[in-house]
Enzyme design. Structure first.
Site, short mmCIF file in Angstrom:
data_model
loop_
_atom_site.label_atom_id
_atom_site.label_comp_id
_atom_site.label_asym_id
_atom_site.label_seq_id
_atom_site.Cartn_x
_atom_site.Cartn_y
_atom_site.Cartn_z
CD1 TRP A 102 45.34 1.38 5.20
CD2 TRP A 102 45.60 0.04 3.51
NE1 TRP A 102 45.16 0.00 5.45
CE2 TRP A 102 45.26 -0.91 4.73
CE3 TRP A 102 46.01 -0.63 2.31
CZ2 TRP A 102 45.47 -2.12 4.24
CZ3 TRP A 102 46.01 -2.06 2.03
CH2 TRP A 102 45.63 -2.69 3.02
CG ASP A 172 41.68 3.85 -0.17
OD1 ASP A 172 40.69 3.45 0.09
OD2 ASP A 172 42.62 3.42 0.18
CE LYS A 196 38.78 -1.45 5.26
NZ LYS A 196 39.40 -2.51 6.07
N1 PMP Z 1 42.65 1.19 1.58
C1 PMP Z 1 42.28 1.35 2.96
C2 PMP Z 1 42.23 2.77 3.59
C3 PMP Z 1 42.18 0.10 3.46
O1 PMP Z 1 41.92 0.16 4.81
C4 PMP Z 1 42.22 -1.24 3.09
C5 PMP Z 1 42.10 -2.48 3.74
N2 PMP Z 1 42.30 -2.56 5.07
C6 PMP Z 1 42.56 -1.09 1.69
C7 PMP Z 1 42.66 0.10 0.96
C8 PMP Z 1 42.76 -2.35 0.83
O2 PMP Z 1 41.33 -3.07 0.91
P1 PMP Z 1 41.15 -4.44 -0.10
O3 PMP Z 1 41.82 -5.30 0.80
O4 PMP Z 1 39.79 -4.35 -0.39
O5 PMP Z 1 41.95 -4.46 -1.39
#
Ligand code: PMP
Length: 360
Positions: A102, A172, A196
């Site tokens: 991420w 994030d 989550k």
């Molecule tokens: N950052 C993290 C740490 C994540 O776990 C995720 C999704 N698993 C995201 C960003 C992306 O999130 P979204 O699908 O809501 O764009």
């Protein structure tokens, strides 16, 4: 009806009491004669739902008054762009700490807008650790420092909040928000996808320090401008009303279950039990350095990968679902967010011990 224990990384388990309340309120919210999903976002009913959700989140996280809270579409991924678009101002570089998949996505997006200085990376050890404060190569002239406190795929978590001096820290927190108390005043921006620890998918919660807004340029899309969303109380366009409502029910549930201090205690205990079971066996393995292990996402492998599909099939039979690891790392991953009951973790541990006995 038989509910399973769902270890999905997201969309993920929602507290059963929240689902029951949503069910009870589905056809007629509070005497309105309507479902929340049918309401105008500008009507007084939904406005009261929205305001209560924000107030409860502020109370839970002890968000200082100089921070704005936004409920936005676009998930966490839109924030990968919104952060540079809003915080760069007249600077042209930002620091990013790279601890996994991420972080990498955030970096790739930021590179569209500015120079990225990777202040530290743990790629050499396959993202199984976090860098120490001393290892951060921070640029005092950076517009901000971005990091991922919890890497959802690698199951790697920072045991500390980086000190970035006067440079705003951006986090994030998609897979760790609300898992424990934290000092919001240490951050410039906190963002998290909802699916989550907050509620259903389709929304991001963004907490932004007031003085960091208003630095966008004439070409910044209105939908990507924090200030425009703040000035319109997250209703510049139609917000994800039902997700916002469900998030409010989750915040209510958190408050009536002792808030984030109580959550932290349970989360710490749940993860400690699971790691202890993994470490005590010669059959299961978690690769993450002990001090950087996630409370929320616990990846593990079986000593014989050929047994993976048998493990998953039998786990499913036992009511333990979505344990397959992310396709990029293989093996298993148990996501044990706030809404995963301790009994679910205990059932998983029991199943793992039994499976090992039969196959180890
Ligand atoms: N950052 C993290 C740490 C994540 O776990 C995720 C999704 N698993 C995201 C960003 C992306 O999130 P979204 O699908 O809501 O764009």
């Amino acid at each position: 009806m038989a509910r399973v224990f769902n270890f999905s990384a997201g969309p993920a388990v929602v507290p059963e009491q929240v689902l029951e309340r949503a069910q009870a309120e589905m056809l007629d919210w509070n005497g309105s004669g309507m479902s929340v999903m049918e309401m105008s976002h500008r009507g007084k009913e939904f406005m009261s739902i929205a305001a209560k959700a924000e107030a409860d989140l502020r109370e839970l996280m002890a968000i200082p008054s100089n921070y704005k809270v936004l409920f936005l579409q676009g998930g966490a991924s839109s924030q990968f762009a919104m952060v540079p678009l809003n915080l760069l101002g007249d600077k042209n570089s930002a620091d990013y700490i790279n601890t996994g998949a991420w972080s990498k996505k955030a970096i790739a997006e930021a590179k569209r807008y500015c120079e990225v200085n990777v202040a530290a990376t743990t790629e050499a050890d396959k993202f199984t650790s976090t860098p120490s404060q001393q290892e951060l190569n921070l640029n005092p002239d950076a517009a901000y420092v971005h990091y991922t406190p919890n890497e959802t795929i690698g199951g790697v978590e920072f045991p500390y909040v980086p000190d970035t001096g006067s440079v705003p820290l951006v986090a994030d927190m998609s897979s760790t928000i609300l898992s424990r108390p934290m000092d919001v005043s240490k951050f410039g921006v906190i963002y998290a996808g909802a699916q989550k620890n907050i509620g259903p998918a389709g929304m991001a919660v963004v907490i932004v320090r007031e003085d960091l807004m208003g630095k966008t340029t004439a070409t910044t899309p209105a939908m990507f401008d924090y200030k425009i969303h703040v000035d319109n109380e997250s209703m510049y366009n139609t917000p994800p009303t039902y997700t916002w409502y469900l998030a409010g029910l989750v915040f209510d549930w958190l408050k009536s279950n002792g808030g984030l201090t109580a959550m932290a205690e349970v989360n710490q205990r749940k993860s400690a039990k699971l790691y202890a079971a993994i470490d005590a066996s010669g059959f299961y393995h978690n690769p993450v350095e002990v001090g950087s292990r996630s409370w929320m996402n616990v990846p593990f492998t079986l000593s014989n990968a050929e047994l993976d599909s048998v493990f998953l099939a039998e786990a499913k039979e036992a009511g333990l679902v979505t344990l397959k690891g992310h396709r990029s790392v293989g093996g298993m991953r148990a996501s044990i967010y706030n809404a995963m009951p301790e009994a679910g973790v205990e059932a998983l541990i029991e199943f793992m011990a039994d499976f090992e006995k039969r196959n180890g």
